[in-house]
Motif scaffolding. Structure first.
Motif, PDB file in Angstrom:
ATOM      1  N   SER A   1       3.971   9.865  -9.630  1.00 45.17           N
ATOM      2  CA  SER A   1       3.474  10.254 -10.837  1.00 45.17           C
ATOM      3  C   SER A   1       3.078  11.739 -11.063  1.00 45.17           C
ATOM      4  O   SER A   1       3.088  12.553 -11.894  1.00 45.17           O
ATOM      5  CB  SER A   1       2.404   9.073 -11.179  1.00 45.17           C
ATOM      6  N   GLY A   2       2.425  12.210  -9.724  1.00 45.39           N
ATOM      7  CA  GLY A   2       2.059  13.617  -9.689  1.00 45.39           C
ATOM      8  C   GLY A   2       3.218  14.670  -9.816  1.00 45.39           C
ATOM      9  O   GLY A   2       3.123  15.586 -10.743  1.00 45.39           O
ATOM     10  N   LEU A   3       4.410  14.458  -9.169  1.00 44.50           N
ATOM     11  CA  LEU A   3       5.372  15.267  -9.237  1.00 44.50           C
ATOM     12  C   LEU A   3       5.944  15.077 -10.437  1.00 44.50           C
ATOM     13  O   LEU A   3       6.346  16.251 -11.449  1.00 44.50           O
ATOM     14  CB  LEU A   3       6.726  14.443  -8.534  1.00 44.50           C
ATOM     15  N   ALA A   4       6.011  13.729 -11.202  1.00 40.69           N
ATOM     16  CA  ALA A   4       6.616  13.827 -12.983  1.00 40.69           C
ATOM     17  C   ALA A   4       5.777  14.539 -13.748  1.00 40.69           C
ATOM     18  O   ALA A   4       6.142  15.280 -14.567  1.00 40.69           O
ATOM     19  CB  ALA A   4       6.666  12.383 -13.459  1.00 40.69           C
ATOM     20  N   ARG A   5       4.533  14.340 -13.509  1.00 39.14           N
ATOM     21  CA  ARG A   5       3.527  15.274 -14.296  1.00 39.14           C
ATOM     22  C   ARG A   5       3.782  16.803 -14.302  1.00 39.14           C
ATOM     23  O   ARG A   5       3.832  17.405 -15.385  1.00 39.14           O
ATOM     24  CB  ARG A   5       1.918  14.876 -13.899  1.00 39.14           C
TER      25      ARG A   5
ATOM     26  N   LEU B   1      19.909   5.116 -13.962  1.00 37.36           N
ATOM     27  CA  LEU B   1      18.918   6.040 -14.639  1.00 37.36           C
ATOM     28  C   LEU B   1      19.075   7.264 -14.296  1.00 37.36           C
ATOM     29  O   LEU B   1      18.188   8.367 -14.975  1.00 37.36           O
ATOM     30  CB  LEU B   1      17.485   5.548 -14.075  1.00 37.36           C
ATOM     31  N   LYS B   2      20.363   7.769 -13.697  1.00 36.36           N
ATOM     32  CA  LYS B   2      20.824   9.290 -13.625  1.00 36.36           C
ATOM     33  C   LYS B   2      19.409   9.892 -12.958  1.00 36.36           C
ATOM     34  O   LYS B   2      18.985  10.972 -13.448  1.00 36.36           O
ATOM     35  CB  LYS B   2      21.026   9.917 -14.846  1.00 36.36           C
ATOM     36  N   ALA B   3      18.763   9.388 -11.778  1.00 37.29           N
ATOM     37  CA  ALA B   3      17.950  10.050 -11.123  1.00 37.29           C
ATOM     38  C   ALA B   3      18.088  11.352 -10.623  1.00 37.29           C
ATOM     39  O   ALA B   3      19.197  11.661  -9.855  1.00 37.29           O
ATOM     40  CB  ALA B   3      17.380   9.075 -10.021  1.00 37.29           C
ATOM     41  N   ASP B   4      17.227  12.072 -10.495  1.00 37.40           N
ATOM     42  CA  ASP B   4      17.098  13.536  -9.888  1.00 37.40           C
ATOM     43  C   ASP B   4      16.605  13.290  -8.611  1.00 37.40           C
ATOM     44  O   ASP B   4      16.738  14.140  -7.762  1.00 37.40           O
ATOM     45  CB  ASP B   4      16.574  14.447 -10.644  1.00 37.40           C
ATOM     46  N   ALA B   5      15.646  12.544  -8.424  1.00 37.06           N
ATOM     47  CA  ALA B   5      15.047  12.191  -7.104  1.00 37.06           C
ATOM     48  C   ALA B   5      14.609  10.841  -6.926  1.00 37.06           C
ATOM     49  O   ALA B   5      14.180  10.173  -7.956  1.00 37.06           O
ATOM     50  CB  ALA B   5      13.834  13.231  -7.061  1.00 37.06           C
ATOM     51  N   VAL B   6      14.164  10.557  -5.674  1.00 40.69           N
ATOM     52  CA  VAL B   6      13.899   9.142  -5.431  1.00 40.69           C
ATOM     53  C   VAL B   6      12.606   9.186  -4.414  1.00 40.69           C
ATOM     54  O   VAL B   6      12.606   9.935  -3.430  1.00 40.69           O
ATOM     55  CB  VAL B   6      14.873   8.186  -4.675  1.00 40.69           C
ATOM     56  N   VAL B   7      11.580   8.446  -4.846  1.00 38.12           N
ATOM     57  CA  VAL B   7      10.413   8.347  -3.904  1.00 38.12           C
ATOM     58  C   VAL B   7      10.095   6.846  -3.502  1.00 38.12           C
ATOM     59  O   VAL B   7      10.013   6.082  -4.359  1.00 38.12           O
ATOM     60  CB  VAL B   7       9.079   9.088  -4.809  1.00 38.12           C
ATOM     61  N   VAL B   8       9.970   6.791  -2.166  1.00 40.02           N
ATOM     62  CA  VAL B   8       9.825   5.387  -1.815  1.00 40.02           C
ATOM     63  C   VAL B   8       8.515   5.665  -0.661  1.00 40.02           C
ATOM     64  O   VAL B   8       8.189   6.630  -0.179  1.00 40.02           O
ATOM     65  CB  VAL B   8      10.905   4.802  -1.045  1.00 40.02           C
TER      66      VAL B   8
ATOM     67  N   PRO C   1      17.856  13.719  -3.568  1.00 41.25           N
ATOM     68  CA  PRO C   1      16.595  14.144  -2.599  1.00 41.25           C
ATOM     69  C   PRO C   1      15.956  12.804  -2.612  1.00 41.25           C
ATOM     70  O   PRO C   1      15.366  12.159  -3.555  1.00 41.25           O
ATOM     71  CB  PRO C   1      15.951  15.169  -3.399  1.00 41.25           C
ATOM     72  N   VAL C   2      15.455  12.735  -1.386  1.00 46.15           N
ATOM     73  CA  VAL C   2      14.355  11.287  -1.093  1.00 46.15           C
ATOM     74  C   VAL C   2      13.163  11.739  -0.659  1.00 46.15           C
ATOM     75  O   VAL C   2      13.360  12.434   0.462  1.00 46.15           O
ATOM     76  CB  VAL C   2      15.252  10.284  -0.124  1.00 46.15           C
ATOM     77  N   THR C   3      12.126  11.455  -1.196  1.00 48.05           N
ATOM     78  CA  THR C   3      10.973  11.762  -0.368  1.00 48.05           C
ATOM     79  C   THR C   3      10.305  10.114   0.022  1.00 48.05           C
ATOM     80  O   THR C   3      10.020   9.427  -0.516  1.00 48.05           O
ATOM     81  CB  THR C   3       9.812  12.349  -1.443  1.00 48.05           C
ATOM     82  N   VAL C   4       9.832  10.379   1.296  1.00 43.77           N
ATOM     83  CA  VAL C   4       9.324   9.211   1.839  1.00 43.77           C
ATOM     84  C   VAL C   4       7.623   9.456   2.189  1.00 43.77           C
ATOM     85  O   VAL C   4       7.327  10.343   2.652  1.00 43.77           O
ATOM     86  CB  VAL C   4      10.020   8.683   3.255  1.00 43.77           C
ATOM     87  N   VAL C   5       6.856   8.739   1.493  1.00 41.18           N
ATOM     88  CA  VAL C   5       5.415   8.685   1.236  1.00 41.18           C
ATOM     89  C   VAL C   5       4.758   7.810   2.514  1.00 41.18           C
ATOM     90  O   VAL C   5       5.360   6.694   2.458  1.00 41.18           O
ATOM     91  CB  VAL C   5       4.820   8.516  -0.059  1.00 41.18           C
ATOM     92  N   PRO C   6       4.069   8.331   3.444  1.00 41.76           N
ATOM     93  CA  PRO C   6       3.778   7.569   4.404  1.00 41.76           C
ATOM     94  C   PRO C   6       2.570   6.411   3.744  1.00 41.76           C
ATOM     95  O   PRO C   6       1.974   6.699   2.795  1.00 41.76           O
ATOM     96  CB  PRO C   6       2.949   8.470   5.592  1.00 41.76           C
TER      97      PRO C   6
ATOM     98  N   GLU D   1       0.744  -1.324   0.099  1.00 38.77           N
ATOM     99  CA  GLU D   1      -0.074   0.009   0.114  1.00 38.77           C
ATOM    100  C   GLU D   1       0.965   1.194  -0.011  1.00 38.77           C
ATOM    101  O   GLU D   1       0.409   2.177  -0.602  1.00 38.77           O
ATOM    102  CB  GLU D   1      -0.885   0.015   1.048  1.00 38.77           C
ATOM    103  N   SER D   2       1.974   1.244   0.782  1.00 36.42           N
ATOM    104  CA  SER D   2       2.606   2.451   0.862  1.00 36.42           C
ATOM    105  C   SER D   2       3.585   2.709  -0.376  1.00 36.42           C
ATOM    106  O   SER D   2       3.783   3.733  -0.802  1.00 36.42           O
ATOM    107  CB  SER D   2       3.666   2.631   2.270  1.00 36.42           C
ATOM    108  N   SER D   3       3.974   1.562  -1.049  1.00 37.58           N
ATOM    109  CA  SER D   3       4.597   1.890  -2.543  1.00 37.58           C
ATOM    110  C   SER D   3       3.552   2.387  -3.676  1.00 37.58           C
ATOM    111  O   SER D   3       4.321   2.905  -4.248  1.00 37.58           O
ATOM    112  CB  SER D   3       5.212   0.512  -2.571  1.00 37.58           C
ATOM    113  N   MET D   4       2.291   1.940  -3.323  1.00 35.19           N
ATOM    114  CA  MET D   4       1.288   2.520  -4.303  1.00 35.19           C
ATOM    115  C   MET D   4       0.845   4.081  -4.069  1.00 35.19           C
ATOM    116  O   MET D   4       0.845   4.550  -5.075  1.00 35.19           O
ATOM    117  CB  MET D   4       0.190   1.640  -3.994  1.00 35.19           C
ATOM    118  N   ARG D   5       1.080   4.279  -2.686  1.00 30.70           N
ATOM    119  CA  ARG D   5       0.710   5.663  -2.577  1.00 30.70           C
ATOM    120  C   ARG D   5       1.909   6.571  -3.127  1.00 30.70           C
ATOM    121  O   ARG D   5       1.915   7.466  -3.541  1.00 30.70           O
ATOM    122  CB  ARG D   5       0.642   5.902  -1.207  1.00 30.70           C
ATOM    123  N   ALA D   6       3.198   5.868  -2.764  1.00 31.22           N
ATOM    124  CA  ALA D   6       4.494   6.548  -3.214  1.00 31.22           C
ATOM    125  C   ALA D   6       4.692   6.688  -5.043  1.00 31.22           C
ATOM    126  O   ALA D   6       4.711   7.815  -5.359  1.00 31.22           O
ATOM    127  CB  ALA D   6       5.907   5.768  -2.916  1.00 31.22           C
TER     128      ALA D   6
END
Length: 155
Positions: A39-43, A118-125, A150-155, A29-34
């Protein structure tokens, strides 16, 4: 003011921000929220969303002869099918450029490899749902401590 000074002071709309956002997806569930958050950030940033599933290399089941690689491949196929369904439902309303990648290894090292390659600029988990990670440390905490993106952790 010289041309060079003027160039430095001019704001370039749309050229700042991440170009590749990596999100770890394992079906929890938490990875699906991430993934939804990423996807919102990417858009909004017009960035590529790199969705990464890390296949475990060896587990207790593999040691006993269970076909783990078949099972993890089925999980990856299921995740891709879910993503494609969601993309199809949102077509024309919410368009995001995305790719699905599978890496092998433990989740932390798999995401590090993915972010590097992938030369990521940000990571979301997603935040860990395991109580044991309070002792050992979650993938999210380890990624933050690595201090490479930069890492964003989504609850």
């Amino acid at each position: 003011m010289t041309d060079q000074q003027h160039e430095r002071q001019q704001f370039e709309r749309g050229t700042d921000g991440p170009k590749v956002i990596v999100v770890g997806l394992d079906g929890s569930e938490s990875s699906m929220r991430a993934a939804a958050y990423a996807s919102g950030l990417a858009r909004r940033q017009n960035a590529l969303l790199a969705i990464v599933y890390v296949q475990p290399v060896l587990s207790a089941g593999a040691a006993m002869g269970a076909p783990v690689s078949d099972t993890t491949a089925q999980i990856a196929e299921g995740l891709v099918a879910e993503i494609r369904d969601a993309v199809e439902r949102m077509k024309g309303i919410f368009n995001v450029r995305w790719e699905f990648h599978t890496f092998r290894g433990d989740p932390y090292n798999g995401l590090v490899t993915a972010a590097d390659e992938l030369k990521a600029d940000a990571v979301v988990v997603g935040a860990s749902e395991s109580a044991g990670h309070r002792i050992v440390g979650s993938v999210a905490v380890r990624l933050v401590k690595a201090g490479r993106w930069p890492v964003t952790v989504v609850p």
